[in-house]
Design a protein around this motif. Structure first.
Motif, PDB file in Angstrom:
ATOM      1  N   ALA A 292       2.451  12.002   9.342  1.00 46.29           N
ATOM      2  CA  ALA A 292       1.046  12.396   9.765  1.00 46.29           C
ATOM      3  C   ALA A 292       0.312  12.192   8.298  1.00 46.29           C
ATOM      4  O   ALA A 292      -1.220  11.889   8.750  1.00 46.29           O
ATOM      5  N   ALA A 293       0.680  12.095   7.148  1.00 44.88           N
ATOM      6  CA  ALA A 293      -0.234  11.838   6.096  1.00 44.88           C
ATOM      7  C   ALA A 293      -0.412  10.425   6.097  1.00 44.88           C
ATOM      8  O   ALA A 293      -1.441   9.940   5.748  1.00 44.88           O
ATOM      9  N   LEU A 294       0.658   9.492   6.214  1.00 47.68           N
ATOM     10  CA  LEU A 294       0.273   7.919   6.410  1.00 47.68           C
ATOM     11  C   LEU A 294      -0.851   7.650   7.370  1.00 47.68           C
ATOM     12  O   LEU A 294      -1.364   6.554   7.045  1.00 47.68           O
ATOM     13  N   GLN A 295      -0.722   8.406   8.404  1.00 47.23           N
ATOM     14  CA  GLN A 295      -1.783   7.946   9.453  1.00 47.23           C
ATOM     15  C   GLN A 295      -3.195   8.070   8.947  1.00 47.23           C
ATOM     16  O   GLN A 295      -3.983   7.336   9.585  1.00 47.23           O
ATOM     17  N   ALA A 298      -5.873   4.300   5.030  1.00 44.32           N
ATOM     18  CA  ALA A 298      -6.596   3.068   5.431  1.00 44.32           C
ATOM     19  C   ALA A 298      -5.570   1.813   5.358  1.00 44.32           C
ATOM     20  O   ALA A 298      -5.545   0.830   6.277  1.00 44.32           O
ATOM     21  N   TRP A 299      -5.002   1.932   4.453  1.00 43.34           N
ATOM     22  CA  TRP A 299      -4.134   0.543   4.025  1.00 43.34           C
ATOM     23  C   TRP A 299      -2.940   0.421   4.843  1.00 43.34           C
ATOM     24  O   TRP A 299      -1.967  -0.411   4.971  1.00 43.34           O
ATOM     25  N   ASN A 314       4.024  -1.008   8.068  1.00 43.93           N
ATOM     26  CA  ASN A 314       3.075  -2.095   8.049  1.00 43.93           C
ATOM     27  C   ASN A 314       1.975  -1.985   7.068  1.00 43.93           C
ATOM     28  O   ASN A 314       1.235  -1.119   7.503  1.00 43.93           O
ATOM     29  N   VAL A 315       1.799  -2.654   6.030  1.00 43.12           N
ATOM     30  CA  VAL A 315       0.592  -2.100   5.118  1.00 43.12           C
ATOM     31  C   VAL A 315      -0.002  -3.554   4.661  1.00 43.12           C
ATOM     32  O   VAL A 315       0.406  -4.534   4.987  1.00 43.12           O
ATOM     33  N   LEU A 362       0.867   7.152  -3.754  1.00 38.95           N
ATOM     34  CA  LEU A 362       0.304   6.387  -2.925  1.00 38.95           C
ATOM     35  C   LEU A 362      -1.068   6.408  -2.940  1.00 38.95           C
ATOM     36  O   LEU A 362      -1.845   7.423  -3.150  1.00 38.95           O
ATOM     37  N   PRO A 363      -1.814   5.084  -2.778  1.00 36.89           N
ATOM     38  CA  PRO A 363      -3.433   5.191  -2.863  1.00 36.89           C
ATOM     39  C   PRO A 363      -3.931   6.107  -1.518  1.00 36.89           C
ATOM     40  O   PRO A 363      -3.160   6.182  -0.683  1.00 36.89           O
ATOM     41  N   ALA A 364      -5.026   6.490  -1.851  1.00 36.26           N
ATOM     42  CA  ALA A 364      -5.717   7.263  -0.966  1.00 36.26           C
ATOM     43  C   ALA A 364      -5.985   6.806   0.373  1.00 36.26           C
ATOM     44  O   ALA A 364      -6.257   5.494   0.206  1.00 36.26           O
TER      45      ALA A 364
END
Length: 364
Positions: A292-295, A298-299, A314-315, A362-364
């Motif tokens: 949920a946080a990764l969603q 933007a990266w 996939n980043v 992790l970057p925002a």
């Protein structure tokens, strides 16, 4: 021994008599003078005594895992993690320079490495995109290549389900189609290292039922993942007794140390299994929290569906992301070298505090 197992095994093994260790040749007794052991353990650091060799195959441990997996003890071989089981299968069934193993990239890397170090050829039938967006078996291509008489004989087909590094399950219908079509031309190895993370109603969870239908199937299991005992190096090959008999010719005389046998058996007690299952729930909760946080980042280009204790992502720039985390003491894994997975990272699901720290880094 079944005719197809006798045919598939390396031919020289048909006449090989395995080394019969003291533990393998005799059991019971109260005075053991048959293994050239010391009478005690001088200056032991604990009350445990280590002067005795462990069992070749410990009855209590194998029975405990057989009960857990719903199979018979004769279908179990305990070994030094699934990695040793992979090695044993290749050493037992693949003639160097003649036979081949089949893999389905992206997949666990040790199948190809173990085959290469033994001199077996590696045939790759890469996974293909399915309608649901997942990567699945290219079943018909696998069948065609396996039955091709003009090329190296494929003896072993390695399938990782749940997949490492993808995290999803191979479709059961495709697996059954492969097993039906290949028949007794090869052994199909189903690596289920992460099976405990799957819903227990999933048909592949009941490996005993699959084994009953398909005598050419070998299932690999481990205590390293859900059971939280990676440091013990304890895994299991589950197969028809005649396949276990072939592997038993090749495995070391004393494959598991006594401390491993003791702790592994404890880990398979009813109480320990219940605690393990409670931890599985916590891991699933943290996995969904992470997804949920990764969603929201933007990266992040794609989050692969996962039924396991890790998430493949996939980043935009995998290398720089891994370096950024490492510089702040958080280790994640770059999977970009895997075929078909450019700019992908794999994140294991740790504790709630671990995930909190990761999200801070992790970057925002």
């Amino acid at each position: 021994m079944s005719a197809f197992v006798e045919r598939l095994q390396r031919q020289h093994l048909a006449t090989v008599k395995p080394y019969v260790s003291a533990r393998r040749s005799a059991s019971g007794g109260t005075v053991w003078l048959n293994a050239n052991e010391a009478p005690t353990t001088p200056a032991a650091s604990t009350q445990e005594q280590w002067f005795r060799y462990p069992d070749f195959q410990n009855t209590a441990l194998n029975q405990a895992y057989a009960d857990y997996a719903g199979v018979t003890r004769e279908q179990i071989l305990s070994c030094r993690g699934s990695d040793e089981a992979i090695e044993l299968l290749i050493r037992s069934f693949c003639e160097p320079g003649q036979d081949a193993v089949m893999i389905t990239t992206p997949t666990y890397g040790m199948y190809a490495i173990s085959a290469a170090t033994h001199g077996a050829q590696v045939v790759d039938c890469p996974l293909q995109a399915a309608e649901d967006g997942s990567l699945q078996l290219a079943t018909e291509a696998m069948i065609t290549r396996c039955l091709d008489r003009t090329q190296a004989k494929i003896k072993l087909i390695f399938i990782c389900s749940p997949s490492n590094p993808l995290g999803n399950m191979v479709k059961t219908r495709a697996l059954e189609r492969l097993l039906d079509a290949v028949g007794n031309e090869a052994l199909v190895i189903l690596d289920q290292a992460y099976i405990e993370f799957v819903d227990s109603n999933h048909p592949q969870f009941d490996s005993a039922a699959l084994l009953a239908r398909y005598p050419q199937l070998v299932v690999l299991r481990t205590l390293s993942k859900a059971f939280g005992r990676a440091g013990l190096r304890c895994g299991f090959a589950i197969a028809a007794p005649e396949i276990i008999a072939v592997l038993s010719k090749v495995i070391a005389p004393y494959p598991l140390p006594s401390p491993t046998i003791s702790e592994a058996t404890h880990g398979l007690s009813c109480e320990a299994i219940m605690v393990m299952q409670q931890q599985l729930q916590r891991i699933a909760e943290q996995r969904e929290r992470l997804i949920a946080a990764l969603q929201q980042r933007a990266w992040v280009k794609k989050i692969w569906p996962s039924t396991t204790n890790f998430v493949l992502v996939n980043v935009a720039d995998a290398q720089s992301l891994v370096q950024r985390c490492q510089q702040q003491g958080v280790l994640i894994r770059d999977q970009s070298s895997q075929p078909g997975l450019p700019q992908c990272i794999r994140i294991s699901i740790g504790s709630a505090d671990d995930i909190t720290r990761l999200l801070e880094v992790l970057p925002a």
